[in-house]
Design a protein around this motif. Structure first.
Motif, PDB file in Angstrom:
ATOM      1  N   ARG A  18       0.773  -1.208  -0.172  1.00  0.00           N
ATOM      2  CA  ARG A  18       0.022  -0.072   0.152  1.00  0.00           C
ATOM      3  C   ARG A  18       0.675   1.247  -0.145  1.00  0.00           C
ATOM      4  O   ARG A  18       0.672   2.140  -0.674  1.00  0.00           O
ATOM      5  CB  ARG A  18      -0.910   0.027   1.096  1.00  0.00           C
ATOM      6  N   ILE A  19       1.887   1.097   1.007  1.00  0.00           N
ATOM      7  CA  ILE A  19       2.823   2.415   0.895  1.00  0.00           C
ATOM      8  C   ILE A  19       3.502   2.661  -0.728  1.00  0.00           C
ATOM      9  O   ILE A  19       3.451   3.874  -1.004  1.00  0.00           O
ATOM     10  CB  ILE A  19       3.764   2.150   1.972  1.00  0.00           C
ATOM     11  N   GLU A  21       2.220   1.537  -3.522  1.00  0.00           N
ATOM     12  CA  GLU A  21       1.197   2.237  -4.291  1.00  0.00           C
ATOM     13  C   GLU A  21       0.759   3.615  -4.071  1.00  0.00           C
ATOM     14  O   GLU A  21       0.957   4.390  -5.118  1.00  0.00           O
ATOM     15  CB  GLU A  21      -0.074   1.470  -4.129  1.00  0.00           C
ATOM     16  N   LYS A  22       0.675   4.052  -3.124  1.00  0.00           N
ATOM     17  CA  LYS A  22       0.733   5.555  -2.569  1.00  0.00           C
ATOM     18  C   LYS A  22       1.869   6.314  -3.078  1.00  0.00           C
ATOM     19  O   LYS A  22       1.519   7.554  -3.424  1.00  0.00           O
ATOM     20  CB  LYS A  22       0.088   5.872  -1.081  1.00  0.00           C
ATOM     21  N   VAL A  23       3.038   5.808  -2.933  1.00  0.00           N
ATOM     22  CA  VAL A  23       3.992   6.656  -3.489  1.00  0.00           C
ATOM     23  C   VAL A  23       4.074   6.743  -5.032  1.00  0.00           C
ATOM     24  O   VAL A  23       4.009   8.137  -5.434  1.00  0.00           O
ATOM     25  CB  VAL A  23       5.513   5.823  -3.027  1.00  0.00           C
ATOM     26  N   HIS A  25       1.281   6.510  -6.891  1.00  0.00           N
ATOM     27  CA  HIS A  25       0.248   7.698  -7.129  1.00  0.00           C
ATOM     28  C   HIS A  25       0.305   8.844  -6.670  1.00  0.00           C
ATOM     29  O   HIS A  25      -0.372   9.789  -6.631  1.00  0.00           O
ATOM     30  CB  HIS A  25      -0.857   6.980  -6.848  1.00  0.00           C
ATOM     31  N   THR A  27       0.593  10.219  -3.656  1.00  0.00           N
ATOM     32  CA  THR A  27      -0.009  10.513  -2.283  1.00  0.00           C
ATOM     33  C   THR A  27       0.758  10.696  -1.313  1.00  0.00           C
ATOM     34  O   THR A  27       0.495  11.510  -0.529  1.00  0.00           O
ATOM     35  CB  THR A  27      -1.189   9.081  -1.749  1.00  0.00           C
ATOM     36  N   TYR A  28       1.974   9.866  -1.224  1.00  0.00           N
ATOM     37  CA  TYR A  28       3.034  10.101  -0.236  1.00  0.00           C
ATOM     38  C   TYR A  28       4.408  10.790  -1.124  1.00  0.00           C
ATOM     39  O   TYR A  28       4.766  10.019  -2.116  1.00  0.00           O
ATOM     40  CB  TYR A  28       3.564   8.838   0.292  1.00  0.00           C
ATOM     41  N   THR A  29       4.831  11.922  -0.730  1.00  0.00           N
ATOM     42  CA  THR A  29       5.951  12.366  -1.528  1.00  0.00           C
ATOM     43  C   THR A  29       7.022  12.925  -0.294  1.00  0.00           C
ATOM     44  O   THR A  29       6.609  13.516   0.514  1.00  0.00           O
ATOM     45  CB  THR A  29       5.816  13.516  -2.248  1.00  0.00           C
ATOM     46  N   VAL A  32       6.921   9.035   4.364  1.00  0.00           N
ATOM     47  CA  VAL A  32       5.684   8.366   4.754  1.00  0.00           C
ATOM     48  C   VAL A  32       5.295   8.885   5.955  1.00  0.00           C
ATOM     49  O   VAL A  32       5.658   9.491   7.040  1.00  0.00           O
ATOM     50  CB  VAL A  32       5.866   6.770   4.676  1.00  0.00           C
ATOM     51  N   GLU A  41      -4.661   4.529  10.386  1.00  0.00           N
ATOM     52  CA  GLU A  41      -5.443   4.469   9.111  1.00  0.00           C
ATOM     53  C   GLU A  41      -5.704   3.057   8.839  1.00  0.00           C
ATOM     54  O   GLU A  41      -6.787   2.706   8.297  1.00  0.00           O
ATOM     55  CB  GLU A  41      -4.739   5.005   8.246  1.00  0.00           C
ATOM     56  N   TYR A  42      -4.959   2.197   9.178  1.00  0.00           N
ATOM     57  CA  TYR A  42      -5.127   0.605   8.838  1.00  0.00           C
ATOM     58  C   TYR A  42      -5.504  -0.369   9.979  1.00  0.00           C
ATOM     59  O   TYR A  42      -5.614  -1.434   9.603  1.00  0.00           O
ATOM     60  CB  TYR A  42      -3.695   0.110   7.995  1.00  0.00           C
TER      61      TYR A  42
END
Length: 73
Positions: A18-19, A21-23, A25, A27-29, A32, A41-42
């Motif tokens: 998930r981490i 994926e978010k990078v 896309h 979402t995380y820049t 983290v 969150e999870y």
């Protein structure tokens, strides 16, 4: 969105994925979220988050420092 407890894939691997994926896309820049933020969150334990961070660090994708900076994906 919680992780899938019925999945045969360990929770820390699901979180690691998930981490990543978010990078990818955007979402995380840069860094983290904190352990606490990911726990909330999870709905997972601190040890699960740390296992995911350790896996990302071993793969050279995360710099293990106070900021948990992302290196590359």
């Amino acid at each position: 969105m919680p992780l899938d407890y019925t999945n045969s894939v360990p929770l820390y691997i699901q979180l690691k994925d998930r981490i990543e994926e978010k990078v990818l896309h955007g979402t995380y820049t840069g860094k983290v979220p904190s352990e606490r933020e990911l726990m909330d969150e999870y709905y997972i334990s601190r040890s699960t988050v740390r296992q995911a961070f350790d896996a990302l660090t071993r793969e050279g994708r995360l710099s293990k420092n106070r900021e948990k900076e992302l290196l590359s994906l």
